[in-house]
Design an enzyme around this catalytic site. Structure first.
Site, PDB file in Angstrom:
ATOM      1  N   GLY A  14      31.383  34.749  39.955  1.00 35.33           N
ATOM      2  CA  GLY A  14      32.784  35.003  40.272  1.00 35.33           C
ATOM      3  C   GLY A  14      33.677  33.776  40.174  1.00 35.33           C
ATOM      4  O   GLY A  14      34.724  33.713  40.833  1.00 35.33           O
ATOM      5  N   THR A  15      33.299  32.799  39.336  1.00 37.07           N
ATOM      6  CA  THR A  15      34.170  31.623  39.224  1.00 37.07           C
ATOM      7  C   THR A  15      35.488  31.990  38.537  1.00 37.07           C
ATOM      8  O   THR A  15      36.533  31.432  38.859  1.00 37.07           O
ATOM      9  CB  THR A  15      33.477  30.453  38.486  1.00 37.07           C
ATOM     10  OG1 THR A  15      33.120  30.874  37.174  1.00 37.07           O
ATOM     11  CG2 THR A  15      32.249  29.983  39.229  1.00 37.07           C
ATOM     12  N   ASN A  16      35.435  32.957  37.608  1.00 37.49           N
ATOM     13  CA  ASN A  16      36.697  33.428  37.009  1.00 37.49           C
ATOM     14  C   ASN A  16      37.529  34.166  38.049  1.00 37.49           C
ATOM     15  O   ASN A  16      38.745  33.995  38.108  1.00 37.49           O
ATOM     16  CB  ASN A  16      36.423  34.343  35.807  1.00 37.49           C
ATOM     17  CG  ASN A  16      36.191  33.561  34.538  1.00 37.49           C
ATOM     18  OD1 ASN A  16      37.136  33.046  33.940  1.00 37.49           O
ATOM     19  ND2 ASN A  16      34.944  33.447  34.128  1.00 37.49           N
ATOM     20  N   LYS A  89      27.990  44.955  32.810  1.00 36.72           N
ATOM     21  CA  LYS A  89      27.590  46.337  32.524  1.00 36.72           C
ATOM     22  C   LYS A  89      28.625  46.937  31.576  1.00 36.72           C
ATOM     23  O   LYS A  89      29.809  46.581  31.644  1.00 36.72           O
ATOM     24  CB  LYS A  89      27.567  47.119  33.837  1.00 36.72           C
ATOM     25  CG  LYS A  89      26.748  48.354  33.760  1.00 36.72           C
ATOM     26  CD  LYS A  89      26.340  48.854  35.134  1.00 36.72           C
ATOM     27  CE  LYS A  89      25.398  50.014  35.005  1.00 36.72           C
ATOM     28  NZ  LYS A  89      24.035  49.634  34.677  1.00 36.72           N
ATOM     29  N   LEU A  91      31.091  49.642  30.458  1.00 37.34           N
ATOM     30  CA  LEU A  91      31.822  50.768  31.064  1.00 37.34           C
ATOM     31  C   LEU A  91      31.577  52.020  30.224  1.00 37.34           C
ATOM     32  O   LEU A  91      31.513  51.943  28.990  1.00 37.34           O
ATOM     33  CB  LEU A  91      33.324  50.467  31.086  1.00 37.34           C
ATOM     34  CG  LEU A  91      33.783  49.279  31.927  1.00 37.34           C
ATOM     35  CD1 LEU A  91      35.261  48.997  31.657  1.00 37.34           C
ATOM     36  CD2 LEU A  91      33.558  49.521  33.405  1.00 37.34           C
ATOM     37  N   ASN A 105      38.898  41.942  28.916  1.00 39.25           N
ATOM     38  CA  ASN A 105      37.592  41.312  29.129  1.00 39.25           C
ATOM     39  C   ASN A 105      37.658  39.865  28.665  1.00 39.25           C
ATOM     40  O   ASN A 105      38.353  39.545  27.700  1.00 39.25           O
ATOM     41  CB  ASN A 105      36.528  42.058  28.313  1.00 39.25           C
ATOM     42  CG  ASN A 105      35.144  41.447  28.471  1.00 39.25           C
ATOM     43  OD1 ASN A 105      34.735  41.105  29.581  1.00 39.25           O
ATOM     44  ND2 ASN A 105      34.423  41.301  27.378  1.00 39.25           N
ATOM     45  N   HIS A 107      35.211  36.957  27.148  1.00 41.16           N
ATOM     46  CA  HIS A 107      33.891  36.846  26.534  1.00 41.16           C
ATOM     47  C   HIS A 107      33.628  35.390  26.134  1.00 41.16           C
ATOM     48  O   HIS A 107      34.505  34.735  25.555  1.00 41.16           O
ATOM     49  CB  HIS A 107      33.813  37.763  25.305  1.00 41.16           C
ATOM     50  CG  HIS A 107      32.456  37.785  24.692  1.00 41.16           C
ATOM     51  ND1 HIS A 107      31.398  38.480  25.262  1.00 41.16           N
ATOM     52  CD2 HIS A 107      31.960  37.179  23.593  1.00 41.16           C
ATOM     53  CE1 HIS A 107      30.323  38.294  24.523  1.00 41.16           C
ATOM     54  NE2 HIS A 107      30.628  37.510  23.508  1.00 41.16           N
TER      55      HIS A 107
END
Ligand code: GAR
Length: 185
Positions: A14-16, A89, A91, A105, A107
């Protein structure tokens, strides 16, 4: 300023998410993080949701059921934007079609190169000169939607998986927020 109600999906550290929360707490950032979703009950990033009192949902092993519950919560919190920040995951098509609002997203490669997993290994194996990150719209095809922006750096001879990850993530923290500004402008 009206801020867009946003939900962030995570799976790990969860650093973003941390950067997004910090930015959203500054006065001119155009989103408000109202909800966090994790498919992993042990995701470290959930600590941030707790710390900043953001409601969160943890997925069970039944993805369809979890996504259906999430769709209800997304309505409840009037969510108009989803950010996948290290969500590992895929979606379901049904979820993407039902939400009908933007899903972004981040990436860890310069798309369309190196979709999917293990991007740093692939980049090193191919002896790329540069790499970086991409923010793009999520569609039903993996890592394939319209690109909003990319940021890159040149790879050093000494770089390895760990250093590439560190350098890429440092760029991600800037890129995600910049992409949000571009989307909303
Ligand atoms: C990020 O580097 C992100 O690009 C990557 O997971 C990491 C999550 O880190 N996402 C993917 O690989 C998606 N295909 P974080 O949990 O510390 O933000």
């Amino acid at each position: 300023m009206v801020r867009i109600n946003t939900c962030v999906f995570i799976s790990g550290k969860g650093t973003n998410l941390n950067k997004l929360i910090l930015n959203s707490n500054t006065y001119n950032f155009p989103i408000k993080i109202r909800l966090v979703v994790s498919n992993n009950k042990n995701a470290e990033g959930l600590r941030l949701a707790k710390k900043f009192s953001i409601p969160y949902i943890i997925y069970s092993s039944n993805q369809t059921l979890s996504e259906n519950k999430t769709l209800i919560e997304l309505k409840k919190y009037n969510i108009n934007l989803i950010l996948l920040a290290g969500y590992m995951k895929i979606l379901t098509k049904k979820f993407i079609r039902s939400f009908r609002k933007p899903i972004l997203n981040i990436h860890p490669s310069l798309l369309p190169k190196y979709k999917g997993l293990n991007t740093f290994e692939k980049v090193l194996k191919k002896k790329e000169k540069k790499t970086g990150c991409t923010v793009h719209f999520v569609t039903e095809k993996l890592d394939d939607g319209k690109i909003i922006l990319k940021k890159f750096f040149y790879i050093d001879k000494e770089d390895n998986i760990l250093t590439l990850k560190k350098k890429t993530q440092a760029l991600e923290y800037i890129a995600f927020s910049e992409a949000i500004f571009r989307l909303i402008r």
